[in-house]
Design a protein around this motif. Structure first.
Motif, PDB file in Angstrom:
ATOM      1  N   VAL A 102       0.847  -1.204   0.000  1.00  0.00           N
ATOM      2  CA  VAL A 102       0.000   0.000   0.000  1.00  0.00           C
ATOM      3  C   VAL A 102       0.877   1.246   0.000  1.00  0.00           C
ATOM      4  N   ARG A 103       1.901   1.260   0.845  1.00  0.00           N
ATOM      5  CA  ARG A 103       2.801   2.426   0.903  1.00  0.00           C
ATOM      6  C   ARG A 103       3.522   2.631  -0.431  1.00  0.00           C
ATOM      7  N   LEU A 104       3.935   1.546  -1.062  1.00  0.00           N
ATOM      8  CA  LEU A 104       4.613   1.643  -2.351  1.00  0.00           C
ATOM      9  C   LEU A 104       3.693   2.265  -3.394  1.00  0.00           C
ATOM     10  N   ILE A 105       2.448   1.793  -3.444  1.00  0.00           N
ATOM     11  CA  ILE A 105       1.505   2.329  -4.422  1.00  0.00           C
ATOM     12  C   ILE A 105       1.253   3.807  -4.154  1.00  0.00           C
ATOM     13  N   ALA A 106       1.083   4.170  -2.883  1.00  0.00           N
ATOM     14  CA  ALA A 106       0.866   5.578  -2.545  1.00  0.00           C
ATOM     15  C   ALA A 106       2.064   6.423  -2.953  1.00  0.00           C
ATOM     16  N   ALA A 107       3.261   5.917  -2.738  1.00  0.00           N
ATOM     17  CA  ALA A 107       4.464   6.670  -3.103  1.00  0.00           C
ATOM     18  C   ALA A 107       4.584   6.840  -4.608  1.00  0.00           C
ATOM     19  N   GLU A 108       4.127   5.837  -5.373  1.00  0.00           N
ATOM     20  CA  GLU A 108       4.236   5.907  -6.831  1.00  0.00           C
ATOM     21  C   GLU A 108       3.348   6.981  -7.432  1.00  0.00           C
ATOM     22  N   THR A 109       2.351   7.459  -6.671  1.00  0.00           N
ATOM     23  CA  THR A 109       1.479   8.510  -7.203  1.00  0.00           C
ATOM     24  C   THR A 109       2.220   9.819  -7.385  1.00  0.00           C
ATOM     25  N   THR A 110       3.372   9.958  -6.774  1.00  0.00           N
ATOM     26  CA  THR A 110       4.170  11.180  -6.919  1.00  0.00           C
ATOM     27  C   THR A 110       5.307  10.999  -7.919  1.00  0.00           C
ATOM     28  N   SER A 111       5.292   9.878  -8.661  1.00  0.00           N
ATOM     29  CA  SER A 111       6.368   9.579  -9.609  1.00  0.00           C
ATOM     30  C   SER A 111       5.844   9.566 -11.035  1.00  0.00           C
ATOM     31  N   PRO A 112       5.894  10.693 -11.732  1.00  0.00           N
ATOM     32  CA  PRO A 112       5.453  10.713 -13.137  1.00  0.00           C
ATOM     33  C   PRO A 112       6.232   9.690 -13.960  1.00  0.00           C
ATOM     34  N   GLY A 113       5.512   8.896 -14.747  1.00  0.00           N
ATOM     35  CA  GLY A 113       6.166   7.860 -15.530  1.00  0.00           C
ATOM     36  C   GLY A 113       6.544   6.638 -14.736  1.00  0.00           C
ATOM     37  N   GLY A 114       6.045   6.516 -13.489  1.00  0.00           N
ATOM     38  CA  GLY A 114       6.388   5.389 -12.630  1.00  0.00           C
ATOM     39  C   GLY A 114       5.537   4.160 -12.891  1.00  0.00           C
ATOM     40  N   LEU A 115       5.456   3.287 -11.883  1.00  0.00           N
ATOM     41  CA  LEU A 115       4.802   1.994 -12.044  1.00  0.00           C
ATOM     42  C   LEU A 115       3.313   2.102 -12.345  1.00  0.00           C
ATOM     43  N   LEU A 116       2.671   3.195 -11.939  1.00  0.00           N
ATOM     44  CA  LEU A 116       1.238   3.340 -12.165  1.00  0.00           C
ATOM     45  C   LEU A 116       0.917   3.947 -13.524  1.00  0.00           C
ATOM     46  N   SER A 117       1.935   4.272 -14.303  1.00  0.00           N
ATOM     47  CA  SER A 117       1.719   4.972 -15.565  1.00  0.00           C
ATOM     48  C   SER A 117       1.386   4.053 -16.724  1.00  0.00           C
ATOM     49  N   HIS A 118       1.550   2.750 -16.534  1.00  0.00           N
ATOM     50  CA  HIS A 118       1.302   1.799 -17.616  1.00  0.00           C
ATOM     51  C   HIS A 118       0.548   0.588 -17.074  1.00  0.00           C
ATOM     52  N   ASP A 119      -0.387   0.086 -17.872  1.00  0.00           N
ATOM     53  CA  ASP A 119      -1.158  -1.086 -17.466  1.00  0.00           C
ATOM     54  C   ASP A 119      -0.284  -2.290 -17.172  1.00  0.00           C
ATOM     55  N   VAL A 120       0.824  -2.411 -17.890  1.00  0.00           N
ATOM     56  CA  VAL A 120       1.651  -3.603 -17.752  1.00  0.00           C
ATOM     57  C   VAL A 120       2.202  -3.743 -16.337  1.00  0.00           C
TER      58      VAL A 120
END
Length: 329
Positions: free
Chosen positions: A164-182
């Motif tokens: 959960v913390r990792l996912i929350a942190a990724e919201t502040t990373s443009p182009g990070g893990l949440l930026s692509h469906d894969v």
């Protein structure tokens, strides 16, 4: 690209805070515990289909009440401060090693300390049951009877809270893990599956029970799908549907016949795809990042680390050798 939406709010009045919570989570009352305290509310996170993960901060103690959630489950645990909770006849405190788990039906009362920062996870009830059915390969009773709290100080609960913390942190990373469906799709699946293996519910024993041993057929069907489109944002649940078995049965079949997991096999397949593409590439017309994305790696940095661990050299060196070979030809 992914269907993930990133949100961020910074409010200094209660109406603005209520609106921010309403637009991303649910309707709620929101009142200051101490009227003399200065008030500030910060709220950032992501919303992806049936899942929202947020990082919330209240400078002043808050009284938060809801008649019920209606269509979702909600999990909240602190990064700083503490919270007292009442839900479905249970009263308890939430702290560094304990999360509150709220079911769709039943009144909710939350009273936070001053300077309360928490991680908030909202899951549509149908999505959690679907994830459980994919695991078990059979129907389950809806909604799930989840325990009112979750221990996150050790074991599976701690691993889930870390995700959960990792996912929350990724919201502040443009182009990070949440930026692509894969990468976003497997992370969402992992969060749902992790909660099911962490919190108490009537199907926990079934999740831990031995699974049926299968022949190579399901593995063959899953492997063929991955080989056909290695850049597709596969999840284990999708591969299990293709293989015509439950998630747990597919995982056991991969372990038995290939000595690995479906997602580890997919990682190796994507690395092989990238290696072959780099060896054959025209280095004047393609970059490492382009090859990585084409083979299912959304994050170039993580791709480079995985490639080097597998082949002993960075992908840029493979591409450079391709250029040397092309010049020598």
């Amino acid at each position: 690209m992914t269907g993930t939406e990133i949100f961020s709010f910074h409010e200094s009045d209660l109406d603005g805070a209520r609106d921010a919570i309403r637009s991303n989570y649910f309707d709620t009352s929101l009142d200051l515990v101490g009227r003399g305290r200065p008030y500030e509310f910060r709220f950032s996170g992501m919303a992806r289909r049936s899942l929202s993960v947020g990082d919330c901060f209240y400078t002043a103690g808050m009284q938060i009440d809801m008649s019920d959630l209606g269509t979702c489950y909600y999990v909240n645990f602190p990064a700083a401060g503490h919270m007292d909770v009442e839900h479905r006849g249970a009263s308890f405190a939430v702290g560094p090693t304990r999360a509150a788990v709220f079911r769709p039906i039943g009144g909710i009362a939350m009273r936070t300390s001053d300077d309360y920062r928490s991680f908030a996870v909202r899951i549509e009830s149908g999505a959690l049951e679907d994830a459980l059915e994919h695991q078990l390969g059979r129907s389950v009773r809806r909604p799930l009877e989840l325990a009112p709290n979750l221990e996150i100080g050790d074991g599976a609960g701690r691993s889930w809270a870390r995700l959960v913390r990792l996912i929350a942190a990724e919201t502040t990373s443009p182009g990070g893990l949440l930026s692509h469906d894969v990468t976003a799709a497997p992370m969402q699946e992992a969060l749902l599956r992790g909660l099911l293996f962490s919190v108490e519910h009537p199907y926990r024993d079934a999740l831990a029970a031995p699974v049926r041993s299968w022949g190579p057929g399901p593995v063959k069907r899953a492997v063929e799908a991955m080989e056909a489109t290695p850049d597709h944002p596969f999840t284990v649940a999708e591969l299990a549907r293709i293989a015509l078995v439950s998630v747990r049965s597919l995982q056991e079949a991969f372990r038995r016949h290939l000595g690995t997991t479906p997602m580890s096999y997919l990682q190796e397949l994507r690395l092989a795809c990238a290696h072959d593409a780099l060896v054959r590439a025209d280095p004047t017309a393609v970059t490492v990042s382009q090859v990585a994305l084409r083979c299912g790696f959304a994050h170039p940095g993580r791709f480079s680390l995985a490639y080097r661990a597998n082949y002993g050299i960075p992908p840029s060196e493979t591409l450079r050798h391709s250029r040397i070979r092309s010049l020598a030809a």
